[in-house]
Design a protein around this motif. Structure first.
Motif, PDB file in Angstrom:
ATOM      1  N   ILE A   9       4.102   9.611  -1.576  1.00  0.00           N
ATOM      2  CA  ILE A   9       4.330   8.825  -2.794  1.00  0.00           C
ATOM      3  C   ILE A   9       5.593   7.980  -2.625  1.00  0.00           C
ATOM      4  O   ILE A   9       6.635   8.482  -2.185  1.00  0.00           O
ATOM      5  N   VAL A  10       5.473   6.710  -2.964  1.00  0.00           N
ATOM      6  CA  VAL A  10       6.625   5.818  -3.084  1.00  0.00           C
ATOM      7  C   VAL A  10       6.822   5.585  -4.576  1.00  0.00           C
ATOM      8  O   VAL A  10       6.003   4.932  -5.234  1.00  0.00           O
ATOM      9  N   ALA A  11       7.877   6.153  -5.128  1.00  0.00           N
ATOM     10  CA  ALA A  11       8.167   6.056  -6.562  1.00  0.00           C
ATOM     11  C   ALA A  11       9.298   5.051  -6.739  1.00  0.00           C
ATOM     12  O   ALA A  11      10.415   5.281  -6.276  1.00  0.00           O
ATOM     13  N   THR A  12       9.008   3.952  -7.406  1.00  0.00           N
ATOM     14  CA  THR A  12      10.034   2.923  -7.520  1.00  0.00           C
ATOM     15  C   THR A  12      10.198   2.417  -8.945  1.00  0.00           C
ATOM     16  O   THR A  12       9.232   2.181  -9.672  1.00  0.00           O
ATOM     17  N   ASP A  13      11.452   2.275  -9.318  1.00  0.00           N
ATOM     18  CA  ASP A  13      11.816   1.578 -10.542  1.00  0.00           C
ATOM     19  C   ASP A  13      11.472   0.095 -10.357  1.00  0.00           C
ATOM     20  O   ASP A  13      11.234  -0.365  -9.229  1.00  0.00           O
ATOM     21  N   GLN A  31       4.508  -7.280   1.051  1.00  0.00           N
ATOM     22  CA  GLN A  31       4.016  -6.858   2.367  1.00  0.00           C
ATOM     23  C   GLN A  31       4.367  -5.400   2.639  1.00  0.00           C
ATOM     24  O   GLN A  31       3.555  -4.630   3.152  1.00  0.00           O
ATOM     25  N   ALA A  32       5.584  -4.997   2.286  1.00  0.00           N
ATOM     26  CA  ALA A  32       6.014  -3.615   2.523  1.00  0.00           C
ATOM     27  C   ALA A  32       5.195  -2.634   1.692  1.00  0.00           C
ATOM     28  O   ALA A  32       4.821  -1.558   2.169  1.00  0.00           O
ATOM     29  N   LEU A  33       4.905  -2.988   0.450  1.00  0.00           N
ATOM     30  CA  LEU A  33       4.083  -2.116  -0.384  1.00  0.00           C
ATOM     31  C   LEU A  33       2.668  -2.008   0.171  1.00  0.00           C
ATOM     32  O   LEU A  33       2.073  -0.922   0.181  1.00  0.00           O
ATOM     33  N   ARG A  34       2.118  -3.131   0.655  1.00  0.00           N
ATOM     34  CA  ARG A  34       0.781  -3.087   1.265  1.00  0.00           C
ATOM     35  C   ARG A  34       0.764  -2.177   2.481  1.00  0.00           C
ATOM     36  O   ARG A  34      -0.178  -1.397   2.692  1.00  0.00           O
ATOM     37  N   ALA A  35       1.816  -2.274   3.312  1.00  0.00           N
ATOM     38  CA  ALA A  35       1.879  -1.443   4.510  1.00  0.00           C
ATOM     39  C   ALA A  35       1.982   0.037   4.152  1.00  0.00           C
ATOM     40  O   ALA A  35       1.370   0.886   4.798  1.00  0.00           O
ATOM     41  N   ALA A  36       2.766   0.350   3.122  1.00  0.00           N
ATOM     42  CA  ALA A  36       2.882   1.749   2.702  1.00  0.00           C
ATOM     43  C   ALA A  36       1.537   2.275   2.204  1.00  0.00           C
ATOM     44  O   ALA A  36       1.144   3.405   2.529  1.00  0.00           O
ATOM     45  N   ARG A  37       0.820   1.461   1.450  1.00  0.00           N
ATOM     46  CA  ARG A  37      -0.500   1.876   0.966  1.00  0.00           C
ATOM     47  C   ARG A  37      -1.466   2.040   2.129  1.00  0.00           C
ATOM     48  O   ARG A  37      -2.271   2.980   2.156  1.00  0.00           O
ATOM     49  N   ALA A  38      -1.408   1.133   3.098  1.00  0.00           N
ATOM     50  CA  ALA A  38      -2.299   1.223   4.254  1.00  0.00           C
ATOM     51  C   ALA A  38      -2.034   2.490   5.062  1.00  0.00           C
ATOM     52  O   ALA A  38      -2.947   3.040   5.695  1.00  0.00           O
ATOM     53  N   ALA A  39      -0.788   2.965   5.020  1.00  0.00           N
ATOM     54  CA  ALA A  39      -0.436   4.198   5.733  1.00  0.00           C
ATOM     55  C   ALA A  39      -0.799   5.445   4.930  1.00  0.00           C
ATOM     56  O   ALA A  39      -0.570   6.564   5.398  1.00  0.00           O
ATOM     57  N   LEU A 265      10.439   3.334   7.198  1.00  0.00           N
ATOM     58  CA  LEU A 265       9.664   4.554   6.969  1.00  0.00           C
ATOM     59  C   LEU A 265       8.213   4.422   7.394  1.00  0.00           C
ATOM     60  O   LEU A 265       7.570   5.411   7.748  1.00  0.00           O
ATOM     61  N   PHE A 266       7.679   3.203   7.359  1.00  0.00           N
ATOM     62  CA  PHE A 266       6.282   2.972   7.661  1.00  0.00           C
ATOM     63  C   PHE A 266       6.158   1.989   8.823  1.00  0.00           C
ATOM     64  O   PHE A 266       7.021   1.147   9.034  1.00  0.00           O
ATOM     65  N   PRO A 267       5.081   2.065   9.572  1.00  0.00           N
ATOM     66  CA  PRO A 267       4.901   1.178  10.737  1.00  0.00           C
ATOM     67  C   PRO A 267       4.541  -0.234  10.306  1.00  0.00           C
ATOM     68  O   PRO A 267       3.394  -0.549  10.036  1.00  0.00           O
ATOM     69  N   LEU A 268       5.517  -1.114  10.258  1.00  0.00           N
ATOM     70  CA  LEU A 268       5.294  -2.490   9.853  1.00  0.00           C
ATOM     71  C   LEU A 268       5.373  -3.413  11.068  1.00  0.00           C
ATOM     72  O   LEU A 268       6.136  -3.160  12.008  1.00  0.00           O
ATOM     73  N   SER A 269       4.654  -4.474  11.014  1.00  0.00           N
ATOM     74  CA  SER A 269       4.676  -5.436  12.111  1.00  0.00           C
ATOM     75  C   SER A 269       5.861  -6.382  12.021  1.00  0.00           C
ATOM     76  O   SER A 269       6.144  -7.124  12.959  1.00  0.00           O
ATOM     77  N   LEU A 270       6.555  -6.372  10.877  1.00  0.00           N
ATOM     78  CA  LEU A 270       7.639  -7.315  10.692  1.00  0.00           C
ATOM     79  C   LEU A 270       8.850  -6.997  11.556  1.00  0.00           C
ATOM     80  O   LEU A 270       9.686  -7.855  11.813  1.00  0.00           O
ATOM     81  N   GLY A 271       8.986  -5.731  11.966  1.00  0.00           N
ATOM     82  CA  GLY A 271      10.083  -5.367  12.846  1.00  0.00           C
ATOM     83  C   GLY A 271      11.436  -5.357  12.194  1.00  0.00           C
ATOM     84  O   GLY A 271      12.463  -5.435  12.843  1.00  0.00           O
ATOM     85  N   ARG A 272      11.468  -5.297  10.845  1.00  0.00           N
ATOM     86  CA  ARG A 272      12.741  -5.257  10.139  1.00  0.00           C
ATOM     87  C   ARG A 272      12.928  -3.871   9.548  1.00  0.00           C
ATOM     88  O   ARG A 272      12.019  -3.061   9.518  1.00  0.00           O
ATOM     89  N   GLY A 273      14.096  -3.627   9.019  1.00  0.00           N
ATOM     90  CA  GLY A 273      14.314  -2.366   8.333  1.00  0.00           C
ATOM     91  C   GLY A 273      15.733  -1.877   8.482  1.00  0.00           C
ATOM     92  O   GLY A 273      16.539  -2.469   9.193  1.00  0.00           O
ATOM     93  N   ILE A 274      16.030  -0.785   7.844  1.00  0.00           N
ATOM     94  CA  ILE A 274      17.339  -0.164   7.959  1.00  0.00           C
ATOM     95  C   ILE A 274      17.119   1.276   8.372  1.00  0.00           C
ATOM     96  O   ILE A 274      16.099   1.894   8.042  1.00  0.00           O
ATOM     97  N   PRO A 275      18.011   1.858   9.136  1.00  0.00           N
ATOM     98  CA  PRO A 275      17.834   3.270   9.501  1.00  0.00           C
ATOM     99  C   PRO A 275      18.021   4.168   8.311  1.00  0.00           C
ATOM    100  O   PRO A 275      18.813   3.869   7.420  1.00  0.00           O
ATOM    101  N   ARG A 276      17.311   5.285   8.275  1.00  0.00           N
ATOM    102  CA  ARG A 276      17.510   6.266   7.226  1.00  0.00           C
ATOM    103  C   ARG A 276      18.832   6.978   7.444  1.00  0.00           C
ATOM    104  O   ARG A 276      19.251   7.210   8.571  1.00  0.00           O
ATOM    105  N   ARG A 277      19.493   7.351   6.344  1.00  0.00           N
ATOM    106  CA  ARG A 277      20.768   8.045   6.476  1.00  0.00           C
ATOM    107  C   ARG A 277      20.967   8.964   5.306  1.00  0.00           C
ATOM    108  O   ARG A 277      20.288   8.886   4.323  1.00  0.00           O
TER     109      ARG A 277
END
Length: 277
Positions: A9-13, A31-39, A265-277
Motif C-alpha cells: 500500500i502507498v498511502a499518501t496525503d 508515472q510513479a503512481l502508475r509504476a507502483a500500481r503495476a508492481a 522503492l519500485f522498478p522505474l525506467s526513469l532512473g531517478r530517485g532518492i535512497p531510503r534512509r
C-alpha cells in the motif's frame, strides 16, 4: 516491522504532499503512481478532503480504489462514488466540543462537513470557490439534523498551532483535534477517528501488515499515518512537528517528493530517485 521490497500500500496525503502548490499532479508523479500500481501496490489517498475533493484528483492520477477522507472519518470508493463507511461525531459530543471551543476561543466560527456538503454558520467565513455549490448557510450547525463527519472551527485571530495548543487539553478524549495547513482552522473528528486508525482497519481487511505500507504527508494530521507505516516519509515542506518525528524524508511537494521516493522503492525506467534512509 520491516517493509517488504515492494510495499503493498502507498498511502499518501494530497495537499502539500502529492499535489504541487498550484493543486496539480505532475507528469513525474503520475508515472510513479502508475509504476507502483503495476508492481502490485494499492494507492490509497489519505486526506482531510471530503470525497468531492478527491474524485477529480483520482481521475487525473488513474487511482480508482479506496480513499480515506475527512481525516479518517470516511472511507470512499472512488470508482463508484460511494461512501462505504462513515464515523461521525455524536451530536452530544459535538455540542460539548463546541461549548469548550466557545469558552477557550471566544468568537470562533463553526462549520460541519457532512460527507457531501458543508453547513456553515455566519462566523465561519472560510469559503472555497470550487466548493461553493456544496455550502449551506445555517444559523446553527446543530439544528440541521445532518451527520457531523467533521466539525470545523475557525478563528481569524489565531494560528492553527495556537488554537490547537489552547483547546487540545480542554477537549481531551472527547474528540480528535488536528489541523492540516489552513491558518486559523481546526478539524475535529469523533474520538478514536484518525487517518491512521482507518488505514489500519483497511490494512487488516486486506491482510496487510503496517510494515508493508509506505506513507507520505506534510501536516500534523498526517503524523500518525507516518508513524504507523513501515516507511513514513515527511515532505521537505512539512510542518516542523512532522519533520522532527518522521523516520524518513523526501523532497518537497513542488519537487515531486512522492515520486522521488517511489522511484527508489519500485522498478522505474526513469532512473531517478532518492535512497531510503
Amino acid at each position: 516491522m520491516t517493509p517488504t521490497p515492494f510495499p503493498r500500500i502507498v498511502a499518501t496525503d494530497l495537499d502539500g504532499t502529492l499535489l504541487t502548490s498550484d493543486g496539480t499532479v505532475s507528469p513525474r508523479t503520475r508515472q510513479a503512481l502508475r509504476a507502483a500500481r503495476a508492481a502490485g501496490a494499492e494507492i490509497v489517498f489519505v486526506t482531510a478532503r471530503a470525497p468531492r475533493g478527491v474524485r477529480e484528483i483520482a481521475a487525473r492520477t488513474g487511482v480508482d480504489g479506496t480513499a480515506i477522507c475527512s481525516n479518517g472519518a470516511i472511507v470512499y470508493d472512488v470508482a463508484t462514488d460511494e461512501i462505504t463507511h462513515s464515523s461521525p461525531l455524536t451530536p452530544s459530543a459535538a455540542r460539548e466540543v463546541a461549548e469548550t471551543l466557545a469558552q477557550v476561543l471566544p468568537g470562533v466560527g463553526l462549520a460541519v462537513e457532512t460527507g457531501r456538503n458543508v453547513l456553515a454558520e455566519s462566523a465561519y467565513t472560510r469559503r472555497i470557490e470550487a466548493d461553493m455549490a456544496f455550502y449551506r448557510e445555517v444559523a446553527s450547525v446543530f439544528d440541521a439534523g445532518q451527520p457531523i463527519v467533521k466539525l470545523l472551527a475557525m478563528s481569524a485571530a489565531h494560528t492553527a498551532d495556537d488554537m490547537y495548543a489552547a483547546v487540545a487539553d480542554a477537549i481531551g478524549d472527547l474528540a480528535e483535534v488536528t489541523y492540516s495547513g489552513v491558518e486559523g482552522l481546526l478539524e475535529i473528528s469523533a474520538a478514536g477517528v484518525t487517518k491512521a486508525a482507518t488505514l489500519d482497519r483497511i490494512c487488516q481487511e486486506r491482510g496487510i501488515d503496517a510494515g508493508e505500507v509506505v506513507a507520505f504527508g506534510d501536516m500534523p494530521n498526517d503524523l500518525a499515518v507516518l508513524m504507523y507505516a513501515g516507511a513514513g516519509y515527511a515532505m521537505a515542506n512539512a510542518h516542523p512537528l512532522v519533520l522532527a518525528a518522521a523516520r524518513h524524508r523526501t523532497l518537497s511537494n513542488d519537487e515531486d517528493g512522492v515520486a522521488a521516493a517511489l522511484e527508489a522503492l519500485f522498478p522505474l525506467s526513469l532512473g531517478r530517485g532518492i535512497p531510503r534512509r
